[in-house]
Scaffold this motif. Structure first.
Motif, PDB file in Angstrom:
ATOM      1  N   TRP A 132       0.836  -1.204   0.000  1.00 11.96           N
ATOM      2  CA  TRP A 132       0.000   0.000   0.000  1.00 11.96           C
ATOM      3  C   TRP A 132       0.869   1.251   0.000  1.00 11.96           C
ATOM      4  N   GLY A 133       1.931   1.247   0.786  1.00 13.16           N
ATOM      5  CA  GLY A 133       2.834   2.394   0.838  1.00 13.16           C
ATOM      6  C   GLY A 133       3.465   2.686  -0.506  1.00 13.16           C
ATOM      7  N   MET A 134       3.829   1.631  -1.225  1.00 11.41           N
ATOM      8  CA  MET A 134       4.409   1.816  -2.555  1.00 11.41           C
ATOM      9  C   MET A 134       3.367   2.402  -3.514  1.00 11.41           C
ATOM     10  N   PHE A 135       2.145   1.904  -3.445  1.00  8.38           N
ATOM     11  CA  PHE A 135       1.063   2.413  -4.292  1.00  8.38           C
ATOM     12  C   PHE A 135       0.822   3.894  -4.028  1.00  8.38           C
ATOM     13  N   VAL A 136       0.744   4.269  -2.757  1.00  5.44           N
ATOM     14  CA  VAL A 136       0.501   5.664  -2.387  1.00  5.44           C
ATOM     15  C   VAL A 136       1.650   6.555  -2.854  1.00  5.44           C
ATOM     16  N   GLU A 137       2.888   6.078  -2.711  1.00 12.71           N
ATOM     17  CA  GLU A 137       4.043   6.870  -3.141  1.00 12.71           C
ATOM     18  C   GLU A 137       4.003   7.120  -4.642  1.00 12.71           C
ATOM     19  N   ILE A 138       3.697   6.076  -5.423  1.00 16.71           N
ATOM     20  CA  ILE A 138       3.642   6.233  -6.879  1.00 16.71           C
ATOM     21  C   ILE A 138       2.559   7.221  -7.281  1.00 16.71           C
ATOM     22  N   VAL A 139       1.340   7.020  -6.757  1.00 11.71           N
ATOM     23  CA  VAL A 139       0.219   7.873  -7.158  1.00 11.71           C
ATOM     24  C   VAL A 139       0.418   9.308  -6.683  1.00 11.71           C
ATOM     25  N   SER A 140       0.803   9.474  -5.417  1.00 12.06           N
ATOM     26  CA  SER A 140       0.940  10.822  -4.849  1.00 12.06           C
ATOM     27  C   SER A 140       2.021  11.626  -5.553  1.00 12.06           C
ATOM     28  N   ARG A 141       3.143  10.976  -5.845  1.00 14.79           N
ATOM     29  CA  ARG A 141       4.235  11.702  -6.478  1.00 14.79           C
ATOM     30  C   ARG A 141       3.992  11.899  -7.972  1.00 14.79           C
ATOM     31  N   ALA A 142       3.353  10.925  -8.623  1.00 16.09           N
ATOM     32  CA  ALA A 142       3.078  11.065 -10.057  1.00 16.09           C
ATOM     33  C   ALA A 142       2.067  12.173 -10.314  1.00 16.09           C
ATOM     34  N   GLN A 143       1.101  12.344  -9.416  1.00 18.23           N
ATOM     35  CA  GLN A 143       0.087  13.368  -9.645  1.00 18.23           C
ATOM     36  C   GLN A 143       0.651  14.782  -9.491  1.00 18.23           C
ATOM     37  N   ASN A 144       1.811  14.889  -8.839  1.00 15.47           N
ATOM     38  CA  ASN A 144       2.459  16.197  -8.680  1.00 15.47           C
ATOM     39  C   ASN A 144       3.750  16.328  -9.492  1.00 15.47           C
ATOM     40  N   ALA A 145       4.079  15.302 -10.266  1.00 15.61           N
ATOM     41  CA  ALA A 145       5.377  15.270 -10.956  1.00 15.61           C
ATOM     42  C   ALA A 145       5.546  16.441 -11.924  1.00 15.61           C
ATOM     43  N   PHE A 146       4.512  16.752 -12.675  1.00 13.67           N
ATOM     44  CA  PHE A 146       4.638  17.824 -13.673  1.00 13.67           C
ATOM     45  C   PHE A 146       4.691  19.197 -13.001  1.00 13.67           C
ATOM     46  N   ILE A 147       3.915  19.379 -11.942  1.00 11.62           N
ATOM     47  CA  ILE A 147       3.884  20.660 -11.241  1.00 11.62           C
ATOM     48  C   ILE A 147       5.200  20.909 -10.510  1.00 11.62           C
ATOM     49  N   GLU A 148       5.684  19.889  -9.808  1.00 14.01           N
ATOM     50  CA  GLU A 148       6.921  20.037  -9.022  1.00 14.01           C
ATOM     51  C   GLU A 148       8.151  20.274  -9.904  1.00 14.01           C
ATOM     52  N   ASN A 149       8.089  19.817 -11.153  1.00 15.41           N
ATOM     53  CA  ASN A 149       9.227  19.970 -12.062  1.00 15.41           C
ATOM     54  C   ASN A 149       8.941  20.986 -13.163  1.00 15.41           C
ATOM     55  N   ALA A 150       8.084  21.960 -12.849  1.00 14.86           N
ATOM     56  CA  ALA A 150       7.672  22.955 -13.848  1.00 14.86           C
ATOM     57  C   ALA A 150       8.859  23.704 -14.439  1.00 14.86           C
ATOM     58  N   ASN A 151       9.794  24.124 -13.595  1.00 18.66           N
ATOM     59  CA  ASN A 151      10.949  24.882 -14.092  1.00 18.66           C
ATOM     60  C   ASN A 151      11.794  24.050 -15.047  1.00 18.66           C
ATOM     61  N   MET A 152      12.007  22.788 -14.698  1.00 17.43           N
ATOM     62  CA  MET A 152      12.806  21.922 -15.553  1.00 17.43           C
ATOM     63  C   MET A 152      12.105  21.667 -16.886  1.00 17.43           C
ATOM     64  N   ILE A 153      10.783  21.512 -16.829  1.00 15.88           N
ATOM     65  CA  ILE A 153      10.009  21.268 -18.050  1.00 15.88           C
ATOM     66  C   ILE A 153      10.109  22.460 -19.001  1.00 15.88           C
ATOM     67  N   LYS A 154      10.100  23.658 -18.441  1.00 15.40           N
ATOM     68  CA  LYS A 154      10.140  24.867 -19.265  1.00 15.40           C
ATOM     69  C   LYS A 154      11.525  25.147 -19.832  1.00 15.40           C
ATOM     70  N   LYS A 155      12.573  24.748 -19.098  1.00 14.92           N
ATOM     71  CA  LYS A 155      13.936  25.122 -19.483  1.00 14.92           C
ATOM     72  C   LYS A 155      14.685  24.047 -20.257  1.00 14.92           C
ATOM     73  N   LEU A 156      14.341  22.767 -20.025  1.00 20.96           N
ATOM     74  CA  LEU A 156      15.082  21.668 -20.642  1.00 20.96           C
ATOM     75  C   LEU A 156      14.217  20.917 -21.641  1.00 20.96           C
ATOM     76  N   SER A 157      14.887  20.363 -22.639  1.00 18.37           N
ATOM     77  CA  SER A 157      14.193  19.540 -23.634  1.00 18.37           C
ATOM     78  C   SER A 157      14.474  18.074 -23.332  1.00 18.37           C
ATOM     79  N   PHE A 158      13.456  17.364 -22.900  1.00 21.85           N
ATOM     80  CA  PHE A 158      13.570  15.930 -22.603  1.00 21.85           C
ATOM     81  C   PHE A 158      12.163  15.332 -22.639  1.00 21.85           C
ATOM     82  N   PRO A 159      12.045  14.013 -22.836  1.00 24.83           N
ATOM     83  CA  PRO A 159      10.708  13.396 -22.846  1.00 24.83           C
ATOM     84  C   PRO A 159      10.042  13.580 -21.484  1.00 24.83           C
TER      85      PRO A 159
END
Length: 264
Positions: A80-107
């Protein structure tokens, strides 16, 4: 799909480097370091064991002591802890890395992959110690332990599918992340982790089939507690749901990738 996989493979160095940096930064300036990966779930297990062991072990089939109840808890709490970690972090992955997404070119899909690899590393550490404990105490389930591999794959598939879907939606509707945090709290208690489905009223037992995590967690517990192969036929719902969410998440991501950068 093949194009995505090729792009991810081409950036495997970036993914592995990010995982390494995140793991190191997480425990930098910490005296106990990676031990916190073990201490956090261990504290939860100890608390639940102390609170529920005397009440629950007499009502759970095959559980006749606090020691056995602790194994029952570990078999449920750790996945359950692994499931929560994946979902919780994935749902914020794009927001938390906004600066990197805007400045770097990567998939951009590297970000959910990094989340999954990090969660797997943390899980392997904790579950590896749990497995060592089972071996030392003579409670290792034997060859059926191999069932953990497909169960983990299924758990990861469902978790990342749900996480990516929520992650894209969270970029446009920030309430999604806040609301789902509340949902996870209810979801934990609606999943047979600290208790068994068998002790619930028949009406509630039948409703459990709509909880995709219920048969998945039960399967881990069957392997660890009963040393038996899980009933694979009960996992069709979470399998279909996991595949469906992955397809939906990838589709949403591809359709709104350009708009996401503007929203970030």
């Amino acid at each position: 799909m093949l194009g995505m996989l090729r792009a991810l493979w081409a950036y495997r160095g970036f993914i592995l480097g990010s995982v390494k940096r995140e793991f190191q930064s997480k425990y930098r300036n910490s005296l106990l370091g990676a031990a916190w990966t073990v201490l956090n779930p261990l504290a939860m297990i100890v608390v639940y064991t102390v609170i529920f062991a005397r009440v629950m072990h007499a009502r759970l089939p095959g559980v006749d002591s606090s020691f056995a109840y602790s194994i029952h808890l570990c078999a449920g709490v750790l996945p359950w802890g692994m499931f929560v970690e994946i979902v919780s972090r994935a749902q914020n992955a794009f927001i938390e890395n906004a600066n990197m997404i805007k400045k770097l070119s990567f998939p951009r899909l590297c970000l959910p992959v990094i989340v999954v690899v990090n969660a797997l590393v943390n899980f392997v550490i904790v579950f590896g110690l749990f497995t060592a404990f089972l071996i030392i105490t003579g409670n290792f389930p034997g060859v059926v332990f191999l069932a953990v591999i497909p169960l983990l794959i299924l758990l990861t598939l469902f978790g990342i599918g749900l996480g990516i879907t929520l992650g894209v939606l969270n970029v446009f509707f920030r309430d999604v992340g806040q609301f789902f945090g509340i949902v996870l709290n209810f979801w934990f208690w609606l999943t047979p982790i600290v208790y068994s489905v068998d002790i619930l009223p028949k009406a509630i037992q039948s409703g459990m089939r709509f909880n995709p995590m219920a048969p998945l967690i039960e399967s881990f517990q069957v392997v660890m507690m009963q040393a038996s192969w899980p009933d694979w036929s009960q996992l069709w719902f979470v399998t279909v749901l996991g595949v469906g969410l992955c397809l939906a998440g990838f589709s949403l991501f591809r359709k709104h990738a350009g708009e996401m950068v503007d929203e970030l």
